[in-house]
Structures are given as C-alpha cells and as structure tokens.
Design an enzyme around this catalytic site. Structure first.
Site, short mmCIF file in Angstrom:
data_model
loop_
_atom_site.label_atom_id
_atom_site.label_comp_id
_atom_site.label_asym_id
_atom_site.label_seq_id
_atom_site.Cartn_x
_atom_site.Cartn_y
_atom_site.Cartn_z
N SER A 124 76.00 47.13 29.92
CA SER A 124 76.95 47.22 28.80
C SER A 124 77.40 45.83 28.35
O SER A 124 77.50 45.57 27.15
CB SER A 124 78.14 48.10 29.15
OG SER A 124 78.87 47.59 30.24
N ASP A 168 81.69 40.11 33.81
CA ASP A 168 80.36 40.51 33.32
C ASP A 168 80.03 39.85 31.99
O ASP A 168 78.94 39.31 31.80
CB ASP A 168 80.30 42.03 33.15
CG ASP A 168 80.55 42.76 34.45
OD1 ASP A 168 80.65 42.10 35.51
OD2 ASP A 168 80.66 44.01 34.42
N TYR A 218 89.86 52.38 44.66
CA TYR A 218 90.11 51.11 43.98
C TYR A 218 91.61 50.94 43.73
O TYR A 218 92.20 49.90 44.05
CB TYR A 218 89.33 51.10 42.67
CG TYR A 218 89.52 49.88 41.81
CD1 TYR A 218 88.81 48.72 42.05
CD2 TYR A 218 90.41 49.91 40.74
CE1 TYR A 218 88.97 47.61 41.25
CE2 TYR A 218 90.58 48.80 39.93
CZ TYR A 218 89.86 47.65 40.20
OH TYR A 218 90.03 46.55 39.40
P1 ADP Z 1 76.43 49.18 33.48
O1 ADP Z 1 77.00 49.08 34.84
O2 ADP Z 1 74.93 49.03 33.49
O3 ADP Z 1 77.11 48.29 32.51
P2 ADP Z 1 77.77 51.17 31.94
O4 ADP Z 1 77.96 52.62 32.20
O5 ADP Z 1 78.95 50.30 31.87
O6 ADP Z 1 76.70 50.67 33.03
O7 ADP Z 1 77.01 50.98 30.56
C1 ADP Z 1 75.88 51.75 30.27
C2 ADP Z 1 75.95 52.16 28.81
O8 ADP Z 1 75.60 51.04 27.98
C3 ADP Z 1 74.94 53.22 28.49
O9 ADP Z 1 75.49 54.50 28.70
C4 ADP Z 1 74.67 52.97 27.01
O10 ADP Z 1 75.68 53.52 26.20
C5 ADP Z 1 74.77 51.46 26.93
N1 ADP Z 1 73.44 50.85 27.14
C6 ADP Z 1 73.05 50.07 28.16
N2 ADP Z 1 71.76 49.71 28.05
C7 ADP Z 1 71.30 50.29 26.93
C8 ADP Z 1 70.04 50.33 26.26
N3 ADP Z 1 68.98 49.66 26.75
N4 ADP Z 1 69.94 51.03 25.13
C9 ADP Z 1 71.00 51.71 24.63
N5 ADP Z 1 72.21 51.72 25.20
C10 ADP Z 1 72.37 51.03 26.35
MG MG Z 2 79.21 48.33 32.25
#
Ligand code: ADP
Ligand code: MG
Length: 381
Positions: A124, A168, A218
């Site tokens: 994200s 991040d 947490y």
């Molecule tokens: P992370 O720990 O990887 O940040 P999150 O749940 O915070 O996990 O974020 C994941 C979200 O970010 C997905 O549900 C989607 O909405 C968006 N996202 C991440 N990568 C992609 C991608 N390659 N294409 C489209 N959306 C993405």
């Molecule tokens: Mg995230």
C-alpha cells in the site's frame, strides 16, 4: 511488467504517459519501537509499483489496475471517493495533495506491482508513494520528500482506515540502493547506513498466517508501555517515552508495575538499543553481530513482548538449526514473515529444510521472497 502497463495504457487512452515507480520495504530491526519514540531501520526493496500516468485535460481521474484487471473513474472532490479499495489509495493521495494546496487536475493512469499484498512489505505504501511522487513531479508542486511520505500516511489514515506510522511511506520515498535508513520516530531525523551484505542473501519467509489477536494485543502492548512510562516519570519526570528510559530506571520501579508490564518495557528498551548496535555493526561491515541482534529481537518479541506465534517461532528455530546468520519475525507479529540474513552457501539447505519441515508441521507451504535493498520513489526513463 512495464510492457504490460504500456500496452494497457495505450489500449485504454491511446497515448503515452510518464512512468514512475516506488518500492515496498523491509525493516531490518526495530519493532514496536515507533510508538515508544524509538528507532526503526527500514530499507526499500527491489519490488514495487510501476505507474504510467498522463494529464488528460479534464477534472477526472481514469485509473486502471493491471493486476486486478479493474477500472475506476473518479473526480477530485471529497464527494467523489471511488468504491474500489485500490482506487481509494490513489484518490486519497490526490485529496491529501489538494488539502495541502497542491493544484492538480485529471489524469489517466495504469499501474501494476510485484510487492506481495499483505505480506508485510507494504504494497500500500508503494502504491501511495508512486502517486505522491508522480503527481508532485508532473504538476511541479515542490512538495518536499518528507511531506510526500506524510501524504501517503494521511491517505491510509483518512481514506483507507489504517492508523499506521510513517515508516513504510518514508522508506518507500527515501530508499537508497545499498543503504538502510535509521529513522528516529520522535524527531523524524534520519541517517543512512551502508548495507552491503556481500556473500549473504536477505530472504523473507512468509508464514502465510495472520492470527486474530493482532489488534487487541497491539493496544494492550501500548497501554503497558504507557503504564511503565508513568511509573518511571514519578522518579524521572523528563522521561516522555520508553525511548528515554534505561534498564536502571525500569528496575527502580519493578515493584510498582506488573511483571507483564515489566517484560514489555524491558523488550522495548533493549530493542531500541539493538537498533543502535546494528547501525554500529554495519559501519564495521560486521554482519555476524547484525545477525546475532536479529535473533535477540526474535527472542524478545517471542518471550518478553509476546507477539510471536507458533509458526514464526518454528521458522526462527529452523533458521537457527540451519546456521542462518540472523532471523527474526518482521512486523507487528502474530503472523507474517520472518526476515533472514543467510550466508549464500547455507541458503539452499535452509530453504529446503524450511519448506519441508514447515509444510509437514502446518499443512501448507510458507512463501519465499528474496529481497535486495534498492532505490526509493523515482521517475523511470
Ligand atoms: P500491505 O501490508 O501489503 O501494505 P495492505 O492491506 O495495507 O497490505 O494493502 C494492500 C492493498 O493495497 C490491496 O488490498 C490493494 O487495495 C492495494 N494494492 C497493493 N498492491 C496492489 C496492486 N499491485 N494492484 C492493485 N492494488 C494494490
Ligand atoms: Mg499496507
């Protein structure tokens, strides 16, 4: 990946835009230190988001997610929020830029990424940072890099319901090849340290579990930390966070706090010191000490802070057994990945043993991600 994006952009918008990228991140050491005013030690990785983007002369954003094969169209006012959750990240970044006085207009974009979703590498943040960086560049907004990271963080807070810290987005924007970045979570001062683990690999093993306990645990940990700070402040009013406390100060209030709160605070005080120790070790190219500190962190997270779980402890034990230099749970705990610093000649045997024994015990395979510390947000030629 870039060609896939190019083809889609061409097909949808019949033109060619500029291309930007921003990475995911790892954190080598410094866990649960951020809300205690301490240090974290992230680095950007060689997996990220790539977006092609071009102004379209309207007040609408037309966006396509190549990986999810999904299209969204939205305006730039607060009432225009898109429904798809992936699009909220882009919308949020636009809104946060506008709130800061940035003048932007409609654009077309297609994007894709190779940061695994929800595996602890912050896909994200990669997404937010890509658009924050791109829009700042395309519209010549002159927003400084720290503010770009804050725009990503505020997007998570205000448009995605995730109350995250700054690490991040910071790592995704400020990342530098061959460097980790020590970020002081209180002053937001940061410093680059060399990371050239020649002869080693950095590998994440994803347990592919997420235990439900995470958010209530947490909150409890945060309360423990605050309780101990309050106790220490009676003797040392200058102590604002556990960051300011020493083991001596903690021991002086041992009788005034529960043994559980004591353990939590001991972990945090030691963990903040471990980040500093790892920085010293890296300046001397001493990866054996780095690895030793990683194991200490795992032990602390498992036995003192109690945020590990059976699967992560298992992966840590396998690493130890296979002679891996350093291994620990990465992230908040209760699931996700271990991060492992492995000598190249031990890598194959370790990976095989981890897969075989983990699958035998838990009935499903872990996932493996090799990572290389790489550059942060940038425009691609
Ligand atoms: P992370 O720990 O990887 O940040 P999150 O749940 O915070 O996990 O974020 C994941 C979200 O970010 C997905 O549900 C989607 O909405 C968006 N996202 C991440 N990568 C992609 C991608 N390659 N294409 C489209 N959306 C993405
Ligand atoms: Mg995230």
């Amino acid at each position: 990946m870039r060609q896939k994006i190019r083809n889609k952009f061409q097909e949808l918008f019949a033109s060619e835009g500029s291309v930007y990228t921003s990475p995911g991140r790892i954190n080598l050491i410094g866990e649960h230190t951020d809300y205690n005013g301490g240090f974290v030690f992230p680095g950007a990785i060689d997996k990220g988001m790539i977006a092609e983007i071009k102004k379209n002369g309207t007040d609408k954003v037309r966006a396509f997610s190549v990986d999810l094969n999904d299209y969204a169209e939205f305006g730039l006012t607060e009432a225009d929020a898109p429904k798809a959750s992936w699009a909220k990240y882009i919308f949020g970044v636009c809104r946060e830029i506008i709130k800061r006085g940035g003048e932007i207009s409609g654009f077309d974009t297609a994007f894709a990424g190779d940061v695994p979703l929800g595996a602890g590498m912050s896909s994200s943040a990669a997404l937010e940072s890509t658009y924050a960086f791109a829009l700042n560049d395309m519209y010549s907004l002159n927003i400084d890099k720290f503010e770009l990271a804050k725009i990503g963080q505020a997007t998570e807070h205000n448009y995605c319901g995730v109350n995250c810290g700054i690490m991040d987005q910071f790592a995704s924007i400020f990342g530098k090849k061959g460097s980790l970045i020590r970020l002081d979570c209180r002053s937001l001062e940061y410093k680059y340290f060399p990371f050239h683990p020649t002869g080693y690999k950095l590998v994440l093993l994803d347990s592919v579990v997420k235990h439900e306990l995470a958010s209530s645990a947490y909150n409890k940990r945060r309360i423990s930390c605050e309780t101990v700070v309050a106790a220490i402040r009676r003797n040392h009013p200058e102590v604002e966070f556990l960051r300011d406390a020493t083991m001596e100060m903690l021991n002086a209030v041992k009788a005034d706090v529960t043994s559980e709160d004591y353990m939590r605070a001991e972990y945090v005080i030691e963990e903040i010191q471990r980040v500093l120790d790892v920085c010293d070790a890296l300046e001397k190219d001493d990866y054996e000490t780095v690895g030793k500190k990683m194991y200490e962190t795992h032990h602390g997270m498992s036995k003192l802070y109690e945020v590990s779980c059976e699967e992560l402890d298992f992966l840590n034990d396998v690493a130890k057994k296979c002679g891996v230099t350093g291994s620990r749970v990465m992230g908040g705990g209760f699931g996700g990945c271990t991060i492992n610093l492995v000598k190249e000649d031990k890598y194959d045997a370790f990976v095989k043993e981890a897969f075989d024994s983990y699958t035998a015990k838990f009935g499903h395979e872990p996932k493996l991600y090799n990572v290389v510390i790489s550059d942060g947000a940038r425009k691609l030629k």
